[in-house]
Enzyme design. Sequence first.
Site, PDB file in Angstrom:
ATOM      1  N   ASP A   7       0.886  -1.152   0.000  1.00 24.90           N
ATOM      2  CA  ASP A   7       0.000   0.000   0.000  1.00 24.90           C
ATOM      3  C   ASP A   7       0.937   1.217   0.000  1.00 24.90           C
ATOM      4  OD1 ASP A   7      -2.272   1.690   0.483  1.00 24.90           O
ATOM      5  OD2 ASP A   7      -1.721   1.733   2.602  1.00 24.90           O
ATOM      6  N   LEU A   8       0.404   2.380  -0.320  1.00 18.84           N
ATOM      7  CA  LEU A   8       1.261   3.575  -0.348  1.00 18.84           C
ATOM      8  C   LEU A   8       1.103   4.446   0.908  1.00 18.84           C
ATOM      9  CD1 LEU A   8       3.159   5.537  -2.015  1.00 18.84           C
ATOM     10  CD2 LEU A   8       1.059   6.604  -2.817  1.00 18.84           C
ATOM     11  N   ASP A   9      -0.099   5.022   1.028  1.00 18.02           N
ATOM     12  CA  ASP A   9      -0.335   5.985   2.105  1.00 18.02           C
ATOM     13  C   ASP A   9      -0.261   5.302   3.462  1.00 18.02           C
ATOM     14  OD1 ASP A   9      -0.806   8.096   0.350  1.00 18.02           O
ATOM     15  OD2 ASP A   9      -2.901   7.530   0.089  1.00 18.02           O
ATOM     16  N   THR A  15       1.472  10.252   3.492  1.00 16.34           N
ATOM     17  CA  THR A  15       0.544  11.172   2.836  1.00 16.34           C
ATOM     18  C   THR A  15      -0.846  11.100   3.456  1.00 16.34           C
ATOM     19  OG1 THR A  15       0.590   9.503   1.154  1.00 16.34           O
ATOM     20  CG2 THR A  15       1.561  11.617   0.573  1.00 16.34           C
ATOM     21  N   LYS A  43      -9.197   5.768   5.346  1.00 16.22           N
ATOM     22  CA  LYS A  43      -7.922   5.196   4.906  1.00 16.22           C
ATOM     23  C   LYS A  43      -8.157   4.046   3.917  1.00 16.22           C
ATOM     24  CE  LYS A  43      -4.923   6.764   8.537  1.00 16.22           C
ATOM     25  NZ  LYS A  43      -4.079   6.411   9.681  1.00 16.22           N
ATOM     26  N   SER A 112      -2.193   0.813  -4.511  1.00 16.06           N
ATOM     27  CA  SER A 112      -2.764   1.963  -3.802  1.00 16.06           C
ATOM     28  C   SER A 112      -4.040   2.404  -4.487  1.00 16.06           C
ATOM     29  CB  SER A 112      -1.760   3.124  -3.815  1.00 16.06           C
ATOM     30  OG  SER A 112      -2.399   4.323  -3.397  1.00 16.06           O
ATOM     31  N   ALA A 113      -5.005   2.816  -3.683  1.00 13.55           N
ATOM     32  CA  ALA A 113      -6.276   3.311  -4.222  1.00 13.55           C
ATOM     33  C   ALA A 113      -6.140   4.743  -4.727  1.00 13.55           C
ATOM     34  CB  ALA A 113      -7.351   3.252  -3.141  1.00 13.55           C
ATOM     35  N   SER A 114      -4.954   5.328  -4.596  1.00 12.56           N
ATOM     36  CA  SER A 114      -4.774   6.742  -4.959  1.00 12.56           C
ATOM     37  C   SER A 114      -4.401   6.941  -6.419  1.00 12.56           C
ATOM     38  CB  SER A 114      -3.697   7.367  -4.080  1.00 12.56           C
ATOM     39  OG  SER A 114      -3.410   8.675  -4.547  1.00 12.56           O
ATOM     40  N   LYS A 143     -10.818  -1.422  -1.970  1.00  7.52           N
ATOM     41  CA  LYS A 143     -10.573  -2.186  -0.747  1.00  7.52           C
ATOM     42  C   LYS A 143     -11.806  -2.018   0.140  1.00  7.52           C
ATOM     43  CE  LYS A 143      -5.722  -0.917  -1.205  1.00  7.52           C
ATOM     44  NZ  LYS A 143      -4.590  -0.114  -0.708  1.00  7.52           N
ATOM     45  N   GLU A 167      -0.010  -3.270   4.625  1.00  5.43           N
ATOM     46  CA  GLU A 167      -1.080  -2.271   4.736  1.00  5.43           C
ATOM     47  C   GLU A 167      -1.098  -1.604   6.107  1.00  5.43           C
ATOM     48  OE1 GLU A 167      -3.666  -0.701   3.664  1.00  5.43           O
ATOM     49  OE2 GLU A 167      -3.934  -1.431   1.636  1.00  5.43           O
ATOM     50  N   ASP A 168      -1.707  -0.417   6.155  1.00  4.79           N
ATOM     51  CA  ASP A 168      -1.881   0.260   7.444  1.00  4.79           C
ATOM     52  C   ASP A 168      -3.359   0.494   7.751  1.00  4.79           C
ATOM     53  OD1 ASP A 168      -2.251   2.193   5.424  1.00  4.79           O
ATOM     54  OD2 ASP A 168      -2.024   3.775   6.929  1.00  4.79           O
TER      55      ASP A 168
HETATM   56  C1  G6P Z   1      -5.575   6.014  -0.562  1.00  5.42           C
HETATM   57  C2  G6P Z   1      -5.767   6.811   0.723  1.00  5.42           C
HETATM   58  C3  G6P Z   1      -7.156   7.396   0.799  1.00  5.42           C
HETATM   59  C4  G6P Z   1      -7.471   8.156  -0.477  1.00  5.42           C
HETATM   60  C5  G6P Z   1      -7.362   7.229  -1.678  1.00  5.42           C
HETATM   61  C6  G6P Z   1      -7.633   7.959  -3.003  1.00  5.42           C
HETATM   62  O1  G6P Z   1      -6.229   4.817  -0.449  1.00  5.42           O
HETATM   63  O2  G6P Z   1      -5.546   5.979   1.851  1.00  5.42           O
HETATM   64  O3  G6P Z   1      -7.208   8.251   1.909  1.00  5.42           O
HETATM   65  O4  G6P Z   1      -8.760   8.729  -0.432  1.00  5.42           O
HETATM   66  O5  G6P Z   1      -6.052   6.707  -1.714  1.00  5.42           O
HETATM   67  O6  G6P Z   1      -6.620   8.890  -3.251  1.00  5.42           O
HETATM   68  P1  G6P Z   1      -6.634   9.945  -4.413  1.00  5.42           P
HETATM   69  O7  G6P Z   1      -5.236  10.495  -4.407  1.00  5.42           O
HETATM   70  O8  G6P Z   1      -6.966   9.234  -5.687  1.00  5.42           O
HETATM   71  O9  G6P Z   1      -7.661  10.957  -4.068  1.00  5.42           O
HETATM   72 MG    MG Z   2      -2.761   3.152   3.645  1.00  7.08          MG
END
Ligand code: G6P
Ligand code: MG
Length: 219
Positions: A7-9, A15, A43, A112-114, A143, A167-168
């Site tokens: 996972d990233l964040d 972040t 998260k 990562s979901a980001s 997730k 993961e966290d």
């Molecule tokens: C990660 C973080 C979430 C965040 C998601 C989407 O999973 O833990 O807090 O909302 O990514 O990130 P983004 O950068 O696409 O808005």
């Molecule tokens: Mg995380």
Amino acid sequence: MKAVIFDLDGVITDTAEYHYLAWKSLADELNLPFDKEFNEKLKGVSRMESLELILSLGDTAYSDEEKKALAEKKNDLYKEMIAKVTPADLLPGIEALLKELQEAGIGTALASASKNAPFILDRLGVTHYFNHVVDVNLIKQGKPDPEIFLTGAAKLGVLPEECVGIEDAEAGIESILSAGMYAVGVGTPAQMQKADLIVSSTAELSLSLLKENFKQKTK
Ligand code: G6P
Ligand code: MG
């Protein structure tokens, strides 16, 4: 153990705090009682789903267009914050672990979901350590669904049971476990209850720790 999927964040960099600050600024503007405790629920959760959760703290109804604009506003603020990320923002032990994995020929992927993940990896200077970065734009189920971790394993050409996931977030641990992978949780035993192995800080992570503890899941 053939691969480690990260996972990233909150695992590679912190972040999570920037996400919180950006959502907090939006929530304050909308007069919503958003705090750190509620933030835990966000998260690992996608941008739009996070917005829905925050808006559920009030009773104003927003149109899809308004929601899109609110999410964009949060993301613009978040992007300003992550533009300042540098390699010094890597969490302790992470670069050493990535190096060890690379030298040992163990696959690595980012799950990562980001949508900002590739940019953040670049800012951190660690993109070259990853064999694959899952494109979250192609992921249908967030997730705790296992899709993102399963996609990471498939792209690396390994079986889920040959993978460790790190993961966290609770939703992330569930995602790893339902993928049939070995789950490592970064956090407190209370937060990481379901994880197979818990570390209180990323500084504790190392190839030898993962190898010593890894157990292949039986289906
Ligand atoms: C990660 C973080 C979430 C965040 C998601 C989407 O999973 O833990 O807090 O909302 O990514 O990130 P983004 O950068 O696409 O808005
Ligand atoms: Mg995380």
